[in-house]
Design a protein around this motif. Structure first.
Motif, mmCIF file in Angstrom:
data_model
loop_
_atom_site.group_PDB
_atom_site.id
_atom_site.type_symbol
_atom_site.label_atom_id
_atom_site.label_comp_id
_atom_site.label_asym_id
_atom_site.label_seq_id
_atom_site.Cartn_x
_atom_site.Cartn_y
_atom_site.Cartn_z
ATOM 1 N N ARG A 41 0.776 -1.201 -0.113
ATOM 2 C CA ARG A 41 0.002 -0.231 0.102
ATOM 3 C C ARG A 41 0.639 1.217 0.480
ATOM 4 O O ARG A 41 1.798 0.881 1.313
ATOM 5 N N PHE A 42 1.192 2.131 -1.136
ATOM 6 C CA PHE A 42 1.645 3.486 -1.403
ATOM 7 C C PHE A 42 1.105 4.051 -0.080
ATOM 8 O O PHE A 42 -0.078 5.133 -0.581
ATOM 9 N N SER A 43 1.579 5.213 -0.361
ATOM 10 C CA SER A 43 0.589 6.867 0.350
ATOM 11 C C SER A 43 1.947 7.559 -0.467
ATOM 12 O O SER A 43 2.471 7.339 -1.804
ATOM 13 N N SER A 44 1.016 8.631 -0.284
ATOM 14 C CA SER A 44 1.380 10.673 -1.359
ATOM 15 C C SER A 44 3.232 10.270 -0.628
ATOM 16 O O SER A 44 3.649 10.027 0.130
ATOM 17 N N ASP A 45 3.605 10.475 -2.078
ATOM 18 C CA ASP A 45 5.333 11.254 -2.067
ATOM 19 C C ASP A 45 5.880 11.828 -0.738
ATOM 20 O O ASP A 45 6.698 11.335 -0.003
ATOM 21 N N GLU A 46 4.959 12.786 -0.117
ATOM 22 C CA GLU A 46 5.698 13.460 0.856
ATOM 23 C C GLU A 46 5.541 13.157 2.196
ATOM 24 O O GLU A 46 5.835 13.099 2.924
ATOM 25 N N ASN A 47 4.509 11.567 2.616
ATOM 26 C CA ASN A 47 4.232 10.919 3.443
ATOM 27 C C ASN A 47 5.430 10.250 3.767
ATOM 28 O O ASN A 47 5.428 9.358 5.104
ATOM 29 N N ILE A 48 6.586 9.598 2.492
ATOM 30 C CA ILE A 48 7.250 9.257 3.070
ATOM 31 C C ILE A 48 8.691 9.051 4.004
ATOM 32 O O ILE A 48 8.447 9.928 3.556
ATOM 33 N N HIS A 49 8.194 8.452 5.738
ATOM 34 C CA HIS A 49 9.808 8.472 5.742
ATOM 35 C C HIS A 49 10.588 7.213 6.421
ATOM 36 O O HIS A 49 9.275 6.532 6.169
ATOM 37 N N LEU A 50 11.998 7.775 6.968
ATOM 38 C CA LEU A 50 12.557 6.779 7.887
ATOM 39 C C LEU A 50 12.172 7.058 9.088
ATOM 40 O O LEU A 50 12.490 7.717 9.450
ATOM 41 N N THR A 51 11.239 5.779 9.901
ATOM 42 C CA THR A 51 11.015 6.128 10.986
ATOM 43 C C THR A 51 12.484 5.317 11.979
ATOM 44 O O THR A 51 12.248 4.410 11.615
ATOM 45 N N LEU A 52 12.606 6.223 12.756
ATOM 46 C CA LEU A 52 14.099 5.317 13.440
ATOM 47 C C LEU A 52 13.083 5.359 14.817
ATOM 48 O O LEU A 52 14.457 4.230 15.534
ATOM 49 N N ALA A 53 12.165 5.644 15.250
ATOM 50 C CA ALA A 53 11.653 5.378 16.860
ATOM 51 C C ALA A 53 10.504 5.649 17.081
ATOM 52 O O ALA A 53 10.189 6.236 16.505
ATOM 53 N N PHE A 54 9.228 4.443 17.115
ATOM 54 C CA PHE A 54 7.922 4.907 17.848
ATOM 55 C C PHE A 54 7.847 4.565 19.209
ATOM 56 O O PHE A 54 8.418 4.470 20.092
ATOM 57 N N LEU A 55 7.476 6.402 19.824
ATOM 58 C CA LEU A 55 7.543 7.319 20.882
ATOM 59 C C LEU A 55 6.361 6.067 21.520
ATOM 60 O O LEU A 55 5.622 6.407 22.733
ATOM 61 N N GLY A 56 5.179 5.590 20.075
ATOM 62 C CA GLY A 56 3.513 4.848 21.096
ATOM 63 C C GLY A 56 2.867 6.056 20.888
ATOM 64 O O GLY A 56 3.224 7.651 20.991
ATOM 65 N N TRP A 57 1.831 6.093 21.648
ATOM 66 C CA TRP A 57 0.928 6.908 22.022
ATOM 67 C C TRP A 57 0.921 7.954 23.467
ATOM 68 O O TRP A 57 1.578 7.215 24.919
ATOM 69 N N VAL A 58 1.259 9.362 23.057
ATOM 70 C CA VAL A 58 1.739 10.522 23.746
ATOM 71 C C VAL A 58 0.643 10.975 24.681
ATOM 72 O O VAL A 58 0.032 11.906 23.839
ATOM 73 N N ASN A 59 0.476 11.309 25.310
ATOM 74 C CA ASN A 59 -0.176 12.516 25.831
ATOM 75 C C ASN A 59 -0.059 13.761 25.494
ATOM 76 O O ASN A 59 1.374 14.384 25.385
ATOM 77 N N GLU A 60 -1.080 14.228 24.931
ATOM 78 C CA GLU A 60 -0.812 16.090 23.791
ATOM 79 C C GLU A 60 -0.606 16.942 25.103
ATOM 80 O O GLU A 60 0.521 17.726 24.012
ATOM 81 N N GLU A 61 -0.597 16.979 26.243
ATOM 82 C CA GLU A 61 0.048 17.943 26.813
ATOM 83 C C GLU A 61 1.681 17.847 27.130
ATOM 84 O O GLU A 61 2.432 19.418 27.329
ATOM 85 N N ILE A 62 2.507 17.250 27.059
ATOM 86 C CA ILE A 62 3.942 16.918 26.997
ATOM 87 C C ILE A 62 3.770 16.878 25.729
ATOM 88 O O ILE A 62 5.461 16.581 25.396
ATOM 89 N N VAL A 63 4.024 17.386 24.589
ATOM 90 C CA VAL A 63 4.417 16.954 23.484
ATOM 91 C C VAL A 63 5.857 18.340 23.528
ATOM 92 O O VAL A 63 6.598 17.988 22.899
ATOM 93 N N PRO A 64 4.941 19.169 23.517
ATOM 94 C CA PRO A 64 6.183 20.625 23.629
ATOM 95 C C PRO A 64 7.478 20.161 24.417
ATOM 96 O O PRO A 64 8.463 20.980 23.971
ATOM 97 N N ASP A 65 7.494 18.823 25.411
ATOM 98 C CA ASP A 65 8.643 18.912 26.306
ATOM 99 C C ASP A 65 9.531 17.783 25.459
ATOM 100 O O ASP A 65 10.201 17.227 25.802
ATOM 101 N N ILE A 66 9.400 17.306 24.622
ATOM 102 C CA ILE A 66 9.871 16.097 24.009
ATOM 103 C C ILE A 66 10.850 16.752 23.156
ATOM 104 O O ILE A 66 10.532 17.520 22.032
#
Length: 66
Positions: A41-66
């Motif tokens: 299954r192909f996504s659009s070219d601009e969405n293709i990336h190399l994932t180095l790490a999956f951090l999981g489901w993170v509470n939106e409130e702490i995203v700026p601190d990451i």
């Protein structure tokens, strides 16, 4: 987006974007692979990336601190 009663969670990744030339070469090679042709299954070219790490489901409130 996911919620568990403790707020909104987002899926976070550490990723790098690849040069367009690399993406096009990779997609061409995958599309030409007849063994897996119906499984890809192909996504659009601009969405293709190399994932180095999956951090999981993170509470939106702490995203700026990451």
């Amino acid at each position: 987006m996911d919620t568990d009663g403790a707020g909104i969670k987002k899926r976070l990744f550490v990723a790098v974007y690849l040069p367009q030339k690399t993406i096009h070469g990779l997609l061409d090679a995958l599309r030409d692979n007849r063994v897996y042709q119906n499984e890809w299954r192909f996504s659009s070219d601009e969405n293709i990336h190399l994932t180095l790490a999956f951090l999981g489901w993170v509470n939106e409130e702490i995203v700026p601190d990451i």
